[in-house]
Scaffold this motif. Structure first.
Motif, short mmCIF file in Angstrom:
data_model
loop_
_atom_site.label_atom_id
_atom_site.label_comp_id
_atom_site.label_asym_id
_atom_site.label_seq_id
_atom_site.Cartn_x
_atom_site.Cartn_y
_atom_site.Cartn_z
N ASN A 206 -7.13 -0.45 1.43
CA ASN A 206 -5.75 -0.54 1.92
C ASN A 206 -5.59 -1.54 3.06
O ASN A 206 -4.46 -1.92 3.38
N ILE A 207 -6.67 -2.01 3.68
CA ILE A 207 -6.56 -3.10 4.65
C ILE A 207 -6.19 -4.42 3.97
O ILE A 207 -5.86 -5.39 4.65
N ASP A 208 -6.22 -4.45 2.64
CA ASP A 208 -5.97 -5.70 1.91
C ASP A 208 -4.50 -5.93 1.57
O ASP A 208 -4.13 -7.02 1.15
N PHE A 209 -3.65 -4.91 1.74
CA PHE A 209 -2.24 -5.11 1.40
C PHE A 209 -1.58 -6.18 2.26
O PHE A 209 -0.88 -7.06 1.76
N ARG A 210 -1.79 -6.09 3.57
CA ARG A 210 -1.10 -7.04 4.46
C ARG A 210 -1.46 -8.49 4.15
O ARG A 210 -0.56 -9.32 3.98
N PRO A 211 -2.75 -8.86 4.05
CA PRO A 211 -3.05 -10.25 3.70
C PRO A 211 -2.60 -10.62 2.29
O PRO A 211 -2.27 -11.78 2.03
N THR A 212 -2.58 -9.64 1.38
CA THR A 212 -2.10 -9.94 0.02
C THR A 212 -0.60 -10.24 0.04
O THR A 212 -0.14 -11.19 -0.61
N PHE A 213 0.16 -9.45 0.76
CA PHE A 213 1.59 -9.71 0.87
C PHE A 213 1.84 -11.11 1.45
O PHE A 213 2.69 -11.85 0.96
N ALA A 214 1.11 -11.44 2.51
CA ALA A 214 1.27 -12.76 3.13
C ALA A 214 0.92 -13.86 2.13
O ALA A 214 1.63 -14.87 2.03
N THR B 176 6.82 -7.70 9.89
CA THR B 176 7.14 -8.87 10.72
C THR B 176 6.62 -10.15 10.07
O THR B 176 7.26 -11.20 10.17
N ASP B 177 5.46 -10.06 9.39
CA ASP B 177 4.94 -11.23 8.67
C ASP B 177 5.94 -11.71 7.63
O ASP B 177 6.26 -12.91 7.54
N MET B 178 6.41 -10.76 6.82
CA MET B 178 7.26 -11.12 5.68
C MET B 178 8.65 -11.57 6.14
O MET B 178 9.25 -12.46 5.53
#
Length: 511
Positions: free
Chosen positions: A375-383, A139-141
């Motif tokens: 793996n908690i870092d993927f979402r903020p990295t993608f953003a 949803t972020d992307m």
């Protein structure tokens, strides 16, 4: 030249060109190629290639991949040469669904609430009923203007025919393209929910699931590249999860290959709090694992071929220099280490320290980074890559600066691993029939130098991985009382944190 290539010409001055990246096949049993050049995080970093302001992202996530399989994956090793390898990448839980939930949400399991693969405290149904799908990296992307795609394995308990009350096969929010299966571990005779329509696949070589996903992903890349819209695609294979089914063309490869024996092979760590001293593998277990390991090596050949195909597709579409490619696994896998038969769920490095390799636009080539990434870092990295702010609910932090060789002074010192209510139900695809393979519930800290584990009964283990890299001696009993108290306090801080600021502070509270 694509529209996006033209648009970024004035911005991009030195790009990592990923042309010709599909490595040629290697003879069975060939030794591993050299690992990427090691670079200390504190050492001056060479300049990274420039990147477009909003690169495409291709994320390949595999299932149950252990470090010892990478040597048999020439395209992954080529990715290492072309990019950055994170040697201390750590998963939040060595179990499929909790780990994948952490990726989607950017949260620890104690905040997602997903601590098992199914049932009342885990799985897709709980993830859905808690409304977790309303806010994910997808949803972020999509909000950021990206075209989004997910193909392969989603969350345990999801089935292609699931409707979740919508009246048609269910597609979660945020995904423009969706081709997802349920219990498709055999890689044959499965269903895929393809954008709300269930399609059946059979048992012919052309139906082999990893190859089907590869073809669909390549098509998505090609068609989206032609529009000029940035995109993110996750291709999530079932391989090499049990039953370790290889593609038919690979089923005869590596004849005679046997499981390698590390220093931890068939040895219970000294002073273990939960493994009985003197426990040994049986002859039948050893023979079975030799066969399983060979099948695992065979099964990742199709994954490796897919990575080469997707990188070739990016090059042919003219967008390789505008794309970041990531490769990782949801968790690791032990086979014979610590006298344990095939499985996962432990806090040993075999299960929680898995590959993370990133190459492409803005990523340094041939570099190893030993900072702690989770793996908690993927979402903020993608953003971050999309030029957007990370959602407030995330516990993780963008590792985009690390890709360019930047070392933030306040980077975390430890990773949290939390494993609760282990997989003890025969309905669970990760069910362990051998009770020796099921650790008690625990929380753990993993730094670059040690692992500290506290089990549900209050017992603790401490492994000094500098002196004991194979984690063969629990030395918690030698630690001063003040140090133990410090470790327990730090663990409680990370295991209860909420949000990136609090979790970052807690993760820097110990060294």
């Amino acid at each position: 030249m694509s529209f996006r290539t033209f648009r970024y010409t004035t911005l991009v001055t030195s790009l990592l060109i990923m042309a010709g990246c599909s490595a040629s096949a290697e003879p069975p049993g060939r030794p591993a190629a050299a690992q990427p050049a090691s670079a200390s995080p504190s050492a001056p970093a060479p300049s990274a290639p420039a990147s477009p302001t909003r690169p495409n992202i291709v994320f390949v996530l595999v299932d149950d991949l252990s470090m010892d399989l990478v040597q048999y994956m020439p395209n992954v090793r080529k990715l290492q040469q072309d990019g950055t390898t994170f040697t201390n990448y750590t998963v939040t839980d060595s179990l499929c669904c909790p780990s994948r939930a952490s990726i989607f949400k950017g949260q620890f399991p104690h905040n997602t609430g997903i601590i098992k693969n199914h049932g009342s405290d885990g799985g897709f149904r709980l993830f859905h009923s808690r409304g977790q799908e309303k806010s994910t990296y997808a949803t972020d992307m999509k909000t950021a203007g990206y075209r989004t795609a997910f193909m392969g394995k989603y969350l345990n308990e999801y089935f292609a025919k699931s409707t979740m009350g919508t009246g048609k096969p269910y597609v979660p929010p945020g995904w423009d393209e969706w081709a997802v299966g349920g219990n498709a571990y055999d890689n044959f005779n499965y269903d895929l929910n393809e954008n709300g329509k269930v399609v059946k696949y059979g048992a012919t070589p052309q139906d082999y699931l990893t190859d089907v996903l590869s073809g669909k992903a390549a098509k998505f890349i090609t068609t989206t590249a032609a529009t000029g819209q940035p995109f993110i695609i996750e291709v999530s294979t079932y391989a090499p999860h049990a039953p370790y089914t290889p593609a038919p063309r690979d089923a005869a490869l590596f004849p005679g290959l046997k499981l390698p024996h590390t220093a931890a092979w068939d040895k219970v760590p000294a002073n273990s709090t939960w493994l009985p001293a003197g426990m040994k593998l049986t002859k039948a277990q050893k023979q079975r694992m030799d066969v399983e390991y060979r099948k695992r090596v065979q099964s990742v050949q199709s994954v490796d071929k897919m990575i080469g195909t997707l990188r070739d597709t990016l090059t042919k579409a003219g967008i390789a220099d505008e794309t970041v490619v990531m490769f990782s696994s949801d968790n690791g896998y032990h086979m014979g280490e610590y006298a344990l038969p095939s499985g996962k769920q432990t806090a040993f490095d075999t299960d929680v320290n898995v590959p993370l390799v990133v190459a492409g636009a803005g990523v340094q080539a041939g570099r190893s980074v030993d900072l702690i990434v989770e793996n908690i870092d993927f979402r903020p990295t993608f953003a971050d890559l999309a030029g957007a702010a990370a959602p407030a609910e995330t516990d993780g932090r963008s590792f985009k600066p690390l890709l360019a060789g930047e070392i933030p002074a306040d980077w975390r010192a430890t990773a949290l691993i939390e494993h609760h209510d282990p997989a003890t139900d025969p309905a669970d695809p990760d069910y362990q029939s051998d009770s020796r393979n099921i650790p008690p519930s625990y929380d753990a800290l993993r730094t670059t130098t040690f692992t500290f584990i506290e089990y549900v009964d209050g017992t603790v283990e401490y492994f000094d991985r500098r002196a004991d890299p194979h984690m063969l001696t629990n030395v918690a009993g030698t630690l001063p009382a003040a140090r133990l108290a410090e470790l327990r306090t730090a663990l409680r801080g990370v295991a209860t944190c909420i949000g990136a600021q609090a979790c970052g502070t807690a993760a820097r509270a110990i060294s």
